[in-house]
Design a protein around this motif. Structure first.
Motif, PDB file in Angstrom:
ATOM      1  N   ALA A 190     -22.468 -72.724   4.556  1.00  0.00           N
ATOM      2  CA  ALA A 190     -21.701 -72.229   5.302  1.00  0.00           C
ATOM      3  C   ALA A 190     -20.976 -72.034   4.531  1.00  0.00           C
ATOM      4  O   ALA A 190     -20.492 -70.759   4.138  1.00  0.00           O
ATOM      5  N   GLU A 191     -20.331 -72.252   4.057  1.00  0.00           N
ATOM      6  CA  GLU A 191     -18.715 -72.537   3.120  1.00  0.00           C
ATOM      7  C   GLU A 191     -18.870 -72.045   1.728  1.00  0.00           C
ATOM      8  O   GLU A 191     -18.375 -71.314   1.023  1.00  0.00           O
ATOM      9  N   SER A 228     -22.070 -70.170  13.331  1.00  0.00           N
ATOM     10  CA  SER A 228     -20.833 -69.497  13.678  1.00  0.00           C
ATOM     11  C   SER A 228     -19.885 -70.316  13.874  1.00  0.00           C
ATOM     12  O   SER A 228     -18.417 -69.584  14.754  1.00  0.00           O
ATOM     13  N   LEU A 279     -15.461 -64.564   0.597  1.00  0.00           N
ATOM     14  CA  LEU A 279     -14.919 -63.692   1.939  1.00  0.00           C
ATOM     15  C   LEU A 279     -13.793 -64.332   2.562  1.00  0.00           C
ATOM     16  O   LEU A 279     -12.740 -63.511   3.107  1.00  0.00           O
ATOM     17  N   LEU A 280     -14.223 -65.675   2.004  1.00  0.00           N
ATOM     18  CA  LEU A 280     -12.748 -66.190   3.215  1.00  0.00           C
ATOM     19  C   LEU A 280     -11.999 -66.963   2.028  1.00  0.00           C
ATOM     20  O   LEU A 280     -12.410 -68.569   1.852  1.00  0.00           O
ATOM     21  N   ALA A 315     -19.485 -68.796   2.139  1.00  0.00           N
ATOM     22  CA  ALA A 315     -18.267 -67.834   2.665  1.00  0.00           C
ATOM     23  C   ALA A 315     -17.689 -67.919   2.014  1.00  0.00           C
ATOM     24  O   ALA A 315     -16.138 -67.485   1.809  1.00  0.00           O
ATOM     25  N   THR A 364     -23.711 -62.656   6.139  1.00  0.00           N
ATOM     26  CA  THR A 364     -23.685 -63.017   4.950  1.00  0.00           C
ATOM     27  C   THR A 364     -24.598 -65.235   4.669  1.00  0.00           C
ATOM     28  O   THR A 364     -25.116 -65.487   4.211  1.00  0.00           O
ATOM     29  N   VAL A 365     -23.546 -65.543   5.678  1.00  0.00           N
ATOM     30  CA  VAL A 365     -24.078 -67.184   5.605  1.00  0.00           C
ATOM     31  C   VAL A 365     -25.241 -67.432   6.245  1.00  0.00           C
ATOM     32  O   VAL A 365     -25.990 -67.736   5.514  1.00  0.00           O
ATOM     33  N   VAL A 386     -16.132 -73.165   8.304  1.00  0.00           N
ATOM     34  CA  VAL A 386     -16.657 -71.736   8.567  1.00  0.00           C
ATOM     35  C   VAL A 386     -15.743 -71.558   9.903  1.00  0.00           C
ATOM     36  O   VAL A 386     -15.924 -70.333  10.337  1.00  0.00           O
ATOM     37  N   VAL A 398     -19.090 -62.715   7.102  1.00  0.00           N
ATOM     38  CA  VAL A 398     -19.052 -63.413   7.253  1.00  0.00           C
ATOM     39  C   VAL A 398     -20.876 -63.960   7.367  1.00  0.00           C
ATOM     40  O   VAL A 398     -21.187 -64.766   7.074  1.00  0.00           O
ATOM     41  N   ARG A 436     -16.070 -61.482  10.592  1.00  0.00           N
ATOM     42  CA  ARG A 436     -17.054 -61.869  11.763  1.00  0.00           C
ATOM     43  C   ARG A 436     -18.364 -61.761  11.527  1.00  0.00           C
ATOM     44  O   ARG A 436     -18.934 -62.302  11.080  1.00  0.00           O
ATOM     45  N   LEU A 451     -13.538 -68.681  11.469  1.00  0.00           N
ATOM     46  CA  LEU A 451     -14.270 -67.690  12.486  1.00  0.00           C
ATOM     47  C   LEU A 451     -13.409 -67.488  13.525  1.00  0.00           C
ATOM     48  O   LEU A 451     -13.481 -66.539  14.091  1.00  0.00           O
TER      49      LEU A 451
END
Length: 282
Positions: free
Chosen positions: A168-169, A231, A175-176, A172, A254-255, A236, A251, A248, A240
């Protein structure tokens, strides 16, 4: 008395009594199923010591504590301890619903004033990697253990060996940009990735006959549970909870795509690379 009130700089207490604790409560059923193989390993090992009083460190919502109590009933006893008030509240509610003899303490196992030499066995499923002073924490647990008591816990190996847990990280990150980076040896999921560090901490804190073995454990969850998992949990999921709806959604899409290699029909499969750590109170 509970001793969970966050002190200045106590990031873990704030986290587990806030967003992370609430997320674990909300995804309790998913996590219980995902980590069932580890619960089975610990309870089976603890069962070799019938009549024991067992301490479950970082017990969360109580699944492992309750499983041990369910198996042994009045023959022994199991006490769970966790710093998270939301999770301990769920654990106590579960125990009450099933009439379990298990009991729970909302406190920091690093500093809690346990009755000296009161436990025959100490176990933990992913609950000991969050201490800000691990040597002090394990010394405190040693004080709580009777002579010849067994310490047995499961901890994650390195992030590199657990790609599912960092998918996830990685996905993401573009984007984050403010996603907090994991710091080696800092309190958190992979704090005990280094076998030598675990050994040094346990030795310093008074434990003997230390044995650290790698285990690779197949775990599964339902595909329908994956969106809630990615989520809500981890770095992440934490970010979120404060993101606007547009970000949200972007992401999460994408994840979710990045997790596709782990999805097999209606099931998500991963291999958890962990340590099984056993030591003895001399």
């Amino acid at each position: 008395m509970d001793d969970t009130t966050p002190q200045a700089g106590d990031e873990q207490a704030r986290l587990w009594n806030g967003s992370a604790g609430r997320a674990w409560v909300d995804t309790q059923a998913t996590l219980d199923r995902l980590f069932q193989p580890f619960e089975d390993l610990l309870v089976e090992a603890a069962s070799a010591r019938p009549g024991s009083l067992v301490l479950d460190v970082g017990c969360g919502t109580g699944s492992t504590t309750l499983a041990f109590a369910r198996l042994h009933g009045a023959e022994g006893g199991c006490v769970g301890i966790d710093i998270s008030e939301p999770m301990i509240a769920v654990a106590r509610s579960r125990a009450e619903r099933e009439g379990s003899p298990a009991s729970f303490i909302c406190a920091n196992a690093q500093t809690h004033a346990f009755e000296p030499a009161s436990f025959d066995s100490i176990m933990s499923r992913f609950g000991v990697m969050f201490f800000d002073d691990p040597a002090r924490a394990f010394a405190n647990l040693r004080t709580a253990a009777r002579d010849n008591a067994e310490l047995r816990f499961i901890a994650w190996r390195s992030a590199a060996e657990n790609p599912f847990m960092t998918t996830a990280e990685r996905a993401a990150a573009p984007l984050l940009p403010n996603l907090p980076a994991r710091r080696p040896d800092a309190p958190g999921q992979f704090a005990f990735g280094d076998k030598r560090r675990i050994h040094a901490i346990l030795e310093e804190s008074g434990w003997a006959d230390i044995d650290i073995q790698p285990i690779d454990v197949p775990c599964t969850m339902r595909e329908t549970e994956l969106l809630g998992y990615l989520s809500r949990l981890g770095p992440v999921g934490n970010v979120l909870q404060q993101a606007n709806e547009r970000m949200r959604a972007r992401v999460i899409d994408t994840v979710r795509a990045a997790f596709e290699p782990f999805v097999h029909g209606d099931e998500v499969r991963l291999t958890a690379a962990c340590w099984m750590v056993v030591a003895r109170a001399p």
